[in-house]
Motif scaffolding. Structure first.
Motif, PDB file in Angstrom:
ATOM      1  N   ARG A  93       0.807  -1.067   0.058  1.00 25.16           N
ATOM      2  CA  ARG A  93       0.084   0.120   0.094  1.00 25.16           C
ATOM      3  C   ARG A  93       0.748   1.224   0.026  1.00 25.16           C
ATOM      4  N   GLU A  94       2.047   1.278   0.748  1.00 24.15           N
ATOM      5  CA  GLU A  94       3.030   2.470   0.889  1.00 24.15           C
ATOM      6  C   GLU A  94       3.700   2.812  -0.303  1.00 24.15           C
ATOM      7  N   PHE A  95       3.915   1.252  -0.925  1.00 31.27           N
ATOM      8  CA  PHE A  95       4.937   1.580  -2.312  1.00 31.27           C
ATOM      9  C   PHE A  95       4.018   1.847  -3.352  1.00 31.27           C
ATOM     10  N   CYS A  96       2.668   1.625  -3.360  1.00 30.22           N
ATOM     11  CA  CYS A  96       1.963   1.977  -4.533  1.00 30.22           C
ATOM     12  C   CYS A  96       1.415   3.638  -4.438  1.00 30.22           C
ATOM     13  N   GLY A  97       1.220   3.877  -3.022  1.00 30.86           N
ATOM     14  CA  GLY A  97       0.760   5.190  -2.890  1.00 30.86           C
ATOM     15  C   GLY A  97      -0.719   5.170  -2.966  1.00 30.86           C
ATOM     16  N   THR A  98      -1.671   3.991  -2.901  1.00 25.46           N
ATOM     17  CA  THR A  98      -2.931   4.123  -3.046  1.00 25.46           C
ATOM     18  C   THR A  98      -3.326   2.814  -2.336  1.00 25.46           C
ATOM     19  N   ASP A  99      -4.641   2.897  -2.174  1.00 21.91           N
ATOM     20  CA  ASP A  99      -5.370   1.395  -1.406  1.00 21.91           C
ATOM     21  C   ASP A  99      -5.686   0.297  -2.254  1.00 21.91           C
ATOM     22  N   PRO A 100      -5.646  -0.729  -1.802  1.00 21.52           N
ATOM     23  CA  PRO A 100      -6.142  -1.795  -2.808  1.00 21.52           C
ATOM     24  C   PRO A 100      -7.709  -1.923  -2.765  1.00 21.52           C
ATOM     25  N   VAL A 101      -8.115  -2.479  -3.894  1.00 21.95           N
ATOM     26  CA  VAL A 101      -9.707  -2.837  -4.299  1.00 21.95           C
ATOM     27  C   VAL A 101      -9.902  -3.984  -4.105  1.00 21.95           C
ATOM     28  N   PRO A 102     -11.122  -4.319  -3.381  1.00 25.19           N
ATOM     29  CA  PRO A 102     -11.555  -5.930  -3.488  1.00 25.19           C
ATOM     30  C   PRO A 102     -11.748  -6.295  -4.698  1.00 25.19           C
ATOM     31  N   THR A 103     -10.972  -7.595  -5.383  1.00 16.76           N
ATOM     32  CA  THR A 103     -10.776  -7.806  -6.528  1.00 16.76           C
ATOM     33  C   THR A 103     -12.343  -8.037  -6.992  1.00 16.76           C
ATOM     34  N   PRO A 104     -13.387  -8.349  -6.515  1.00 19.43           N
ATOM     35  CA  PRO A 104     -14.813  -8.485  -6.954  1.00 19.43           C
ATOM     36  C   PRO A 104     -15.222  -6.995  -7.358  1.00 19.43           C
ATOM     37  N   ALA A 105     -14.940  -6.084  -6.460  1.00 14.91           N
ATOM     38  CA  ALA A 105     -15.227  -4.800  -6.661  1.00 14.91           C
ATOM     39  C   ALA A 105     -14.492  -4.148  -7.946  1.00 14.91           C
ATOM     40  N   ALA A 106     -13.261  -4.423  -8.225  1.00 15.90           N
ATOM     41  CA  ALA A 106     -12.754  -4.222  -9.276  1.00 15.90           C
ATOM     42  C   ALA A 106     -13.431  -4.860 -10.730  1.00 15.90           C
ATOM     43  N   VAL A 107     -13.865  -5.841 -10.514  1.00 18.03           N
ATOM     44  CA  VAL A 107     -14.493  -6.451 -11.875  1.00 18.03           C
ATOM     45  C   VAL A 107     -15.925  -5.773 -12.046  1.00 18.03           C
ATOM     46  N   PHE A 108     -16.683  -5.473 -10.842  1.00 20.52           N
ATOM     47  CA  PHE A 108     -18.050  -4.625 -10.872  1.00 20.52           C
ATOM     48  C   PHE A 108     -17.676  -3.465 -11.557  1.00 20.52           C
ATOM     49  N   ASP A 109     -16.481  -2.669 -11.198  1.00 19.32           N
ATOM     50  CA  ASP A 109     -16.565  -1.384 -11.761  1.00 19.32           C
ATOM     51  C   ASP A 109     -16.158  -1.767 -13.107  1.00 19.32           C
ATOM     52  N   LEU A 110     -15.469  -2.469 -13.872  1.00 24.39           N
ATOM     53  CA  LEU A 110     -15.284  -2.660 -15.199  1.00 24.39           C
ATOM     54  C   LEU A 110     -16.554  -3.011 -15.895  1.00 24.39           C
ATOM     55  N   VAL A 111     -17.426  -3.932 -15.269  1.00 22.11           N
ATOM     56  CA  VAL A 111     -18.766  -4.300 -15.689  1.00 22.11           C
ATOM     57  C   VAL A 111     -19.536  -2.997 -15.856  1.00 22.11           C
ATOM     58  N   GLU A 112     -19.623  -2.189 -14.962  1.00 19.33           N
ATOM     59  CA  GLU A 112     -20.350  -1.059 -14.923  1.00 19.33           C
ATOM     60  C   GLU A 112     -19.812  -0.062 -16.110  1.00 19.33           C
ATOM     61  N   ALA A 113     -18.351  -0.139 -16.278  1.00 18.12           N
ATOM     62  CA  ALA A 113     -17.921   0.736 -17.317  1.00 18.12           C
ATOM     63  C   ALA A 113     -18.115   0.117 -18.756  1.00 18.12           C
ATOM     64  N   ILE A 114     -18.167  -1.107 -19.010  1.00 24.89           N
ATOM     65  CA  ILE A 114     -18.422  -1.530 -20.425  1.00 24.89           C
ATOM     66  C   ILE A 114     -19.902  -1.213 -20.737  1.00 24.89           C
ATOM     67  N   GLY A 115     -20.881  -1.523 -19.750  1.00 28.11           N
ATOM     68  CA  GLY A 115     -22.310  -1.199 -19.912  1.00 28.11           C
ATOM     69  C   GLY A 115     -22.548   0.179 -20.179  1.00 28.11           C
ATOM     70  N   THR A 116     -21.836   1.166 -19.671  1.00 29.44           N
ATOM     71  CA  THR A 116     -22.057   2.631 -19.807  1.00 29.44           C
ATOM     72  C   THR A 116     -21.290   3.163 -21.004  1.00 29.44           C
ATOM     73  N   HIS A 117     -20.055   2.768 -21.408  1.00 34.35           N
ATOM     74  CA  HIS A 117     -19.342   3.414 -22.482  1.00 34.35           C
ATOM     75  C   HIS A 117     -19.121   2.591 -23.641  1.00 34.35           C
TER      76      HIS A 117
END
Length: 546
Positions: free
Chosen positions: A242-266
């Protein structure tokens, strides 16, 4: 503009990573790396993937990314050259703890409790226990045995039921539960609930159903993900990542959910599709599309489910959860066997095949990395895969049930109508590797007929008259909001009951062959159009003409 993007997913078994190159022309996949997850120190496997992707050492201080519009010095591979180069941007996801475990408490099963489930699923969580109405001792004991990370406490509209909410608060206050309680219920008694729960770890979000029929889950979803961050970084080495990336992790299923939503929208033409992510422990189903189409004679019972929906089935994995899957699928055994083996097994109920499957399930449960070697074992694996897909989609989709009122017959719809779905994407393990479009369509047809159950012999028909404006052939929807079924006949149970499972009629099948969905999902919030376009471009369509 030339920008390197690194995306890494830390799974329970494997740590996967990709290097993307982002230019004015879009996003391009440069390199992909996979290595076993180092459970004793998750940062070691992460670092190995990062270095193989970028050629840069892991663990050293990373320079800031170039300012927007500033050119980066890159070679032909897309990797920057020279010792003074800036580090690429890095985003990561993780399911290394096996997913965030959530118990849900609501008032009415079809209302606040179902909304609580939807909020948990969309945040990447897994429902391990639930309870409706007043919390009784047996249900509380079941919740405690499930050891949830979060107890999502909902119930009552704002200004509505107070008695049950306060009853449940007192039960939780007296319980030994030590996880996080997320209260997202009746706002009118929020202060009293917090007073009762004093001494517990409590987080507050707005009511998931402030008024009857109104769904408000975004704030609860965000709160669950914040709790996830506090929980997941307890894994060895993740705080360092987390410190190396300078960002927080996303739960893997939530990342897929975000992608699925982006596909449907765009992405044009991708507003009605499903993704099935099959794993060793769970099967996740994501759907995009309207949940209720307003057909003539159909009345919605309960909630109008969201445009993007996720469900996760913890008993439908093909390795860790294989034993639970085998127990679940037994009522459907004869039809599934005929689908996988044809007629070669004769009378399957008297053959040795059930015992063979049982022994194979024991083997893969004990050795979750086992790969089938013989043709017989490969067929058993296929049987388990199709069983998981059928049952997970059945649970994800809704139903129509016939009922009578003083004005005549109507159909009550519960859940989401998946009949208009025109594309199905298989992701994860077996579904990424093999073209299963034809058997999956046949399975959905059998399920819709009620024909998966042992002893079924065909389907009944329920005549419904007109299906409303914009009618189309069954399984195909014309226009953005068409309805289903030109013939006006819907298929019911073979046993004479008027229950219809609302599953996809005739979807095309695609494979996420490189299993990029979680990795693309890590950037779906930042670059939704670009990552969703690459997701579609990298899909492998089923072979042969349909």
């Amino acid at each position: 503009m030339r920008e390197e993007l690194v995306s890494i997913d830390i799974g329970s078994t494997y740590t996967k990573g990709v290097l993307f190159l982002r230019t004015e022309e879009g996003l391009r996949l440069v390199r992909r790396v996979i290595t076993p997850t180092t459970q004793e120190d998750l940062s070691r496997g992460f670092g190995k993937v990062y270095t193989e992707l970028t050629g840069l050492p892991y663990g050293e201080a990373r320079e800031e990314e170039p300012r927007k519009g500033e050119p980066a010095n890159t070679g032909s591979s897309g990797r920057r050259q020279g010792e003074d180069k800036a580090s690429p941007r890095v985003r990561f996801s993780s399911s290394a703890k096996g997913g965030l475990r959530i118990a849900a408490i609501g008032l009415v099963p079809d209302l606040t409790l179902q909304i609580a489930r939807l909020a948990a699923w969309s945040a990447g969580g897994k429902i391990v226990a639930d309870s409706a109405y007043k919390l009784r001792e047996d249900r509380l004991s079941e919740i405690l045995r499930a050891s949830p990370d979060i107890l999502l406490f909902t119930g009552g509209t704002d200004g509505g039921n107070e008695e049950t909410v306060l009853w449940n608060a007192k039960k939780l206050a007296a319980s030994p539960f030590r996880g996080t309680i997320l209260y997202a219920g009746n706002a009118s008694v929020r202060g009293e609930v917090l007073r009762i729960l004093e001494g517990k770890r409590v987080v507050v979000a707005p009511n998931v159903m402030p008024r009857v029929g109104e769904i408000r889950i975004e704030e609860t979803r965000a709160a669950i993900q914040r709790i996830f961050l506090d929980t997941i970084v307890e894994g060895k080495g993740l705080q360092q990542v987390r410190e190396f990336c300078g960002t927080d992790p996303v739960p893997t299923p939530a990342a897929v959910f975000d992608l699925v939503e982006a596909i449907g929208t765009h992405q044009e033409g991708w507003d009605r599709f499903c993704v099935i992510d099959l794993g060793g422990a769970t099967t996740d189903v994501y759907s995009v599309g309207e949940s209720f189409w307003g057909e003539e004679g159909v009345v919605l019972k309960g909630l109008r489910e969201p445009w993007v929906k996720r469900t996760v089935e913890g008993d439908l994995g093909i390795r860790v959860s294989a034993a639970a899957l085998w127990d679940t699928v037994k009522p459907y055994f004869p039809v599934l066997i005929r689908l996988v083996w044809g007629g070669s097994e004769g009378n399957v109920t008297s053959s040795s095949l059930p015992l063979e499957i049982h022994r194979y399930v024991e083997k893969v449960t004990q050795d979750t990395s086992y790969v089938p070697t013989s043709e017989r074992e490969k067929r058993i694996d296929r049987f388990l895969v199709l069983a998981a897909v059928a049952i997970a989609t059945l649970r994800h989709g809704g139903t129509l049930e016939e009922t009578y009122t003083p004005t005549g017959r109507i159909f009550l719809q519960s859940g989401k109508d998946l009949r208009p779905i025109n594309a199905l994407i298989g992701s994860g393990g077996y579904l990424s590797l093999f073209d299963l479009g034809e058997p999956i369509r046949e399975l959905f047809h059998l399920v819709a007929q009620g024909g998966l159950e042992a002893g079924s012999k065909g389907s009944g028909k329920i005549e419904m008259g007109s299906m409303g404006p914009g009618r189309a052939e069954a399984g195909r929807v014309e226009g953005g909001r068409g309805t289903i079924g030109e013939s006006g006949s819907l298929e019911g149970s073979s046993h004479g009951s008027a229950r219809i499972h609302l599953l996809p009629k005739n979807p095309s099948y695609f494979r996420d062959a490189s299993y990029l969905f979680p990795l693309l999902g890590n950037y779906a919030k930042e670059y939704p159009e670009e990552v969703s376009r690459l997701a579609i471009e990298t899909l492998v369509p089923e072979s042969g003409d349909r």
